[in-house]
Design a protein around this motif. Structure first.
Motif, PDB file in Angstrom:
ATOM      1  N   ALA A  91      12.216   2.842  22.507  1.00 18.84           N
ATOM      2  CA  ALA A  91      13.336   2.351  21.693  1.00 18.84           C
ATOM      3  C   ALA A  91      14.581   2.151  22.555  1.00 18.84           C
ATOM      4  O   ALA A  91      15.284   1.134  22.442  1.00 18.84           O
ATOM      5  CB  ALA A  91      13.617   3.328  20.552  1.00 18.84           C
ATOM      6  N   THR A  92      14.841   3.102  23.435  1.00 18.03           N
ATOM      7  CA  THR A  92      15.991   2.989  24.349  1.00 18.03           C
ATOM      8  C   THR A  92      15.831   1.806  25.294  1.00 18.03           C
ATOM      9  O   THR A  92      16.787   1.079  25.572  1.00 18.03           O
ATOM     10  CB  THR A  92      16.149   4.289  25.167  1.00 18.03           C
ATOM     11  OG1 THR A  92      16.344   5.375  24.276  1.00 18.03           O
ATOM     12  CG2 THR A  92      17.328   4.197  26.131  1.00 18.03           C
ATOM     13  N   ALA A  93      14.616   1.606  25.770  1.00 16.78           N
ATOM     14  CA  ALA A  93      14.361   0.484  26.691  1.00 16.78           C
ATOM     15  C   ALA A  93      14.634  -0.859  26.012  1.00 16.78           C
ATOM     16  O   ALA A  93      15.278  -1.737  26.587  1.00 16.78           O
ATOM     17  CB  ALA A  93      12.921   0.532  27.185  1.00 16.78           C
ATOM     18  N   TYR A  94      14.151  -1.009  24.777  1.00 14.12           N
ATOM     19  CA  TYR A  94      14.361  -2.267  24.060  1.00 14.12           C
ATOM     20  C   TYR A  94      15.829  -2.470  23.665  1.00 14.12           C
ATOM     21  O   TYR A  94      16.354  -3.579  23.742  1.00 14.12           O
ATOM     22  CB  TYR A  94      13.514  -2.299  22.782  1.00 14.12           C
ATOM     23  CG  TYR A  94      12.030  -2.491  22.980  1.00 14.12           C
ATOM     24  CD1 TYR A  94      11.525  -3.360  23.942  1.00 14.12           C
ATOM     25  CD2 TYR A  94      11.116  -1.814  22.172  1.00 14.12           C
ATOM     26  CE1 TYR A  94      10.154  -3.542  24.093  1.00 14.12           C
ATOM     27  CE2 TYR A  94       9.740  -1.989  22.309  1.00 14.12           C
ATOM     28  CZ  TYR A  94       9.267  -2.855  23.272  1.00 14.12           C
ATOM     29  OH  TYR A  94       7.913  -3.038  23.418  1.00 14.12           O
ATOM     30  N   SER A  95      16.504  -1.386  23.238  1.00 14.88           N
ATOM     31  CA  SER A  95      17.868  -1.525  22.723  1.00 14.88           C
ATOM     32  C   SER A  95      18.913  -1.428  23.833  1.00 14.88           C
ATOM     33  O   SER A  95      19.572  -2.418  24.168  1.00 14.88           O
ATOM     34  CB  SER A  95      18.138  -0.474  21.644  1.00 14.88           C
ATOM     35  OG  SER A  95      17.932   0.839  22.145  1.00 14.88           O
ATOM     36  N   ASP A  96      19.041  -0.270  24.448  1.00 15.12           N
ATOM     37  CA  ASP A  96      20.103  -0.049  25.441  1.00 15.12           C
ATOM     38  C   ASP A  96      19.847  -0.784  26.752  1.00 15.12           C
ATOM     39  O   ASP A  96      20.771  -1.332  27.358  1.00 15.12           O
ATOM     40  CB  ASP A  96      20.260   1.450  25.724  1.00 15.12           C
ATOM     41  CG  ASP A  96      20.708   2.224  24.500  1.00 15.12           C
ATOM     42  OD1 ASP A  96      20.977   1.584  23.451  1.00 15.12           O
ATOM     43  OD2 ASP A  96      20.778   3.464  24.563  1.00 15.12           O
ATOM     44  N   ASP A  97      18.586  -0.776  27.209  1.00 14.99           N
ATOM     45  CA  ASP A  97      18.272  -1.391  28.504  1.00 14.99           C
ATOM     46  C   ASP A  97      17.968  -2.883  28.402  1.00 14.99           C
ATOM     47  O   ASP A  97      17.758  -3.541  29.426  1.00 14.99           O
ATOM     48  CB  ASP A  97      17.075  -0.686  29.153  1.00 14.99           C
ATOM     49  CG  ASP A  97      17.344   0.783  29.442  1.00 14.99           C
ATOM     50  OD1 ASP A  97      18.453   1.092  29.898  1.00 14.99           O
ATOM     51  OD2 ASP A  97      16.443   1.606  29.205  1.00 14.99           O
ATOM     52  N   LYS A  98      17.915  -3.385  27.163  1.00 16.43           N
ATOM     53  CA  LYS A  98      17.670  -4.821  26.920  1.00 16.43           C
ATOM     54  C   LYS A  98      16.375  -5.313  27.582  1.00 16.43           C
ATOM     55  O   LYS A  98      16.317  -6.422  28.135  1.00 16.43           O
ATOM     56  CB  LYS A  98      18.857  -5.676  27.398  1.00 16.43           C
ATOM     57  CG  LYS A  98      20.210  -5.247  26.843  1.00 16.43           C
ATOM     58  CD  LYS A  98      20.227  -5.294  25.333  1.00 16.43           C
ATOM     59  CE  LYS A  98      21.586  -4.868  24.779  1.00 16.43           C
ATOM     60  NZ  LYS A  98      21.533  -4.588  23.322  1.00 16.43           N
ATOM     61  N   ALA A  99      15.342  -4.459  27.536  1.00 16.75           N
ATOM     62  CA  ALA A  99      14.049  -4.869  28.109  1.00 16.75           C
ATOM     63  C   ALA A  99      13.475  -6.029  27.300  1.00 16.75           C
ATOM     64  O   ALA A  99      13.487  -6.009  26.066  1.00 16.75           O
ATOM     65  CB  ALA A  99      13.082  -3.695  28.110  1.00 16.75           C
ATOM     66  N   ASP A 100      12.972  -7.022  28.007  1.00 16.54           N
ATOM     67  CA  ASP A 100      12.349  -8.173  27.350  1.00 16.54           C
ATOM     68  C   ASP A 100      10.916  -7.862  26.935  1.00 16.54           C
ATOM     69  O   ASP A 100      10.392  -8.431  25.975  1.00 16.54           O
ATOM     70  CB  ASP A 100      12.336  -9.368  28.314  1.00 16.54           C
ATOM     71  CG  ASP A 100      13.738  -9.814  28.683  1.00 16.54           C
ATOM     72  OD1 ASP A 100      14.479 -10.222  27.772  1.00 16.54           O
ATOM     73  OD2 ASP A 100      14.089  -9.731  29.881  1.00 16.54           O
TER      74      ASP A 100
END
Length: 397
Positions: A91-100
């Motif tokens: 969840a952090t990767a998708y939201s905060d880190d803007k992972a594609d």
């Protein structure tokens, strides 16, 4: 008043410029989150996957680490093999880190916790190497793809290797999603032999004596060929049961492939048969040649089981991104990836449209004790092609 207005305008301009720069920076990058067991029970698997992923990205991009002019940025997350941690990190990767897009994890339990997160954020999770059938089965959603083999591919290929008329089989597995899914798929695939017992032990088991005795009791009085099929991952050495004088009862052991340190136990089991996902000496193709050469150059050792998996995941990602010309919009990627074929160290894989599981070859092997190697060498009996394995679609799609 005029001064305050000027300051306010300057702040707005600065914010607008920062936002524009951030957007420009983001548009010039493709951000890939890798959530895996950097530490924890499956640390060895996780580290291999990470090494393979980075080598694969380098190879697939010709060393540029770019696709369509966009830089590939890999963000590492350590789930420690804990489902709740993996879920929050994705969840952090998708939201905060803007992972594609995300890759991982190592453990099936963690993967099952992560699947709803991919659906919530409407972002692709490329599962590698978690194995449980339910990942592309009843827990699946359209954002999930998997380059790793599933339990059915493991089990069906092993059944192809050892299932014969007159054979009596008992299974030994971990009492978790990986073990139970593996045995279920194996049972479904056994058509000629007879299955008489399933033994499940805790994943942290170190003393296999009691479980082995139950297996022996179920098999010892059976006629004909008798086999204990082992499906195990992580710590513990279930192959210690060979020390309990199984030969006295005419009982043999069979199993799939594993990482090289685990296959040290195979040295004591020459002639053992099974089916494997990968062994560096088996596939003959340019991608595997490149992986082996790169790995020897960097680590002075051959690539292992999960290194090939990470490499395959990278090949899938870059193939898809080249198809979309670097477009990371989820629906565009899904359209590109469904039915997509791509080269890997194992040869060609294809994402099945119905469940996004990569269809791939497996390898029927027989163990040879070669003094030149610290492990039992799985010599190829024959390649089992994807079309030879009727891999069930379990997602109800």
């Amino acid at each position: 008043m005029q001064r305050r207005t000027l300051v306010h305008s300057a702040v707005l301009c600065a914010l607008a410029l920062t936002g524009a720069q951030a957007a420009l920076a983001q548009s010039g990058e493709i951000r890939i989150a890798h959530v895996y067991s950097k530490t924890g029970p499956l640390e060895a698997y996780g580290k291999q996957t990470q090494a393979g992923l980075m080598m694969g990205l380098e190879y697939a991009t010709g060393g540029s680490m770019t696709v369509a002019g966009k830089k590939l940025v890999v963000i590492e997350k350590d789930d420690q093999g804990k489902p709740d941690l993996g879920k929050s990190q994705l969840a952090t990767a998708y939201s905060d880190d803007k992972a594609d897009i995300a890759v991982g994890p190592s453990a099936s339990g963690v993967a099952l916790a992560m699947l709803p997160v991919a659906e919530e954020y409407k972002k692709i999770l490329l599962v590698e190497p978690a194995v449980a059938d339910s990942i592309t089965g009843d827990k699946w959603n359209k954002y999930i793809f998997r380059t790793g083999r599933n339990s059915s591919q493991d089990a069906i290929s092993n059944a192809v290797a050892i299932d014969r008329a007159g054979v009596t089989i008992a299974t030994l597995a971990q009492d978790n999603a990986f073990g139970r899914d593996g045995v279920k798929a194996f049972k479904d695939a056994v058509k000629k032999g007879k299955l008489v017992h399933e033994e499940y032990l805790p994943a942290a088991t170190t003393d296999f004596t009691a479980g082995a005795q139950r297996l022996i009791d179920k098999l010892k009085d059976q006629p004909g060929k008798k086999i204990i099929w082992i499906v195990w991952a992580g710590a513990g050495n279930p192959f210690k049961i060979a020390d309990l004088d199984l030969k006295r009862y005419g009982i043999e052991i069979a199993s799939g492939g594993n990482i090289l340190p685990a296959m040290a136990a195979y040295k004591n089991l020459p002639g053992m048969e099974g089916a494997s996902y990968y062994y560096f000496g088996i596939p003959k193709n340019p991608v595997n040649d490149a992986l082996v050469a790169m790995h020897y150059k960097q680590f002075k050792t051959p690539p292992d089981f999960f290194t090939a998996g990470g490499f395959s995941a990278a090949m899938a990602l870059v193939t898809a991104l080249k198809k979309t010309n670097g477009d990371t919009k989820t629906n565009t990627l899904i359209k590109a990836m469904e039915g997509m074929s791509f080269d890997t160290p194992k040869g060609t894989m294809t994402f099945r449209k119905e469940d996004h599981q990569a269809m791939q070859s497996m390898y029927h092997f027989r163990v040879k004790n070669d003094p030149a190697f610290a492990w039992g060498v799985p010599e190829l009996v024959r390649e089992i092609k994807p079309e030879e394995m009727s891999i069930p679609i379990r997602n109800g799609r």
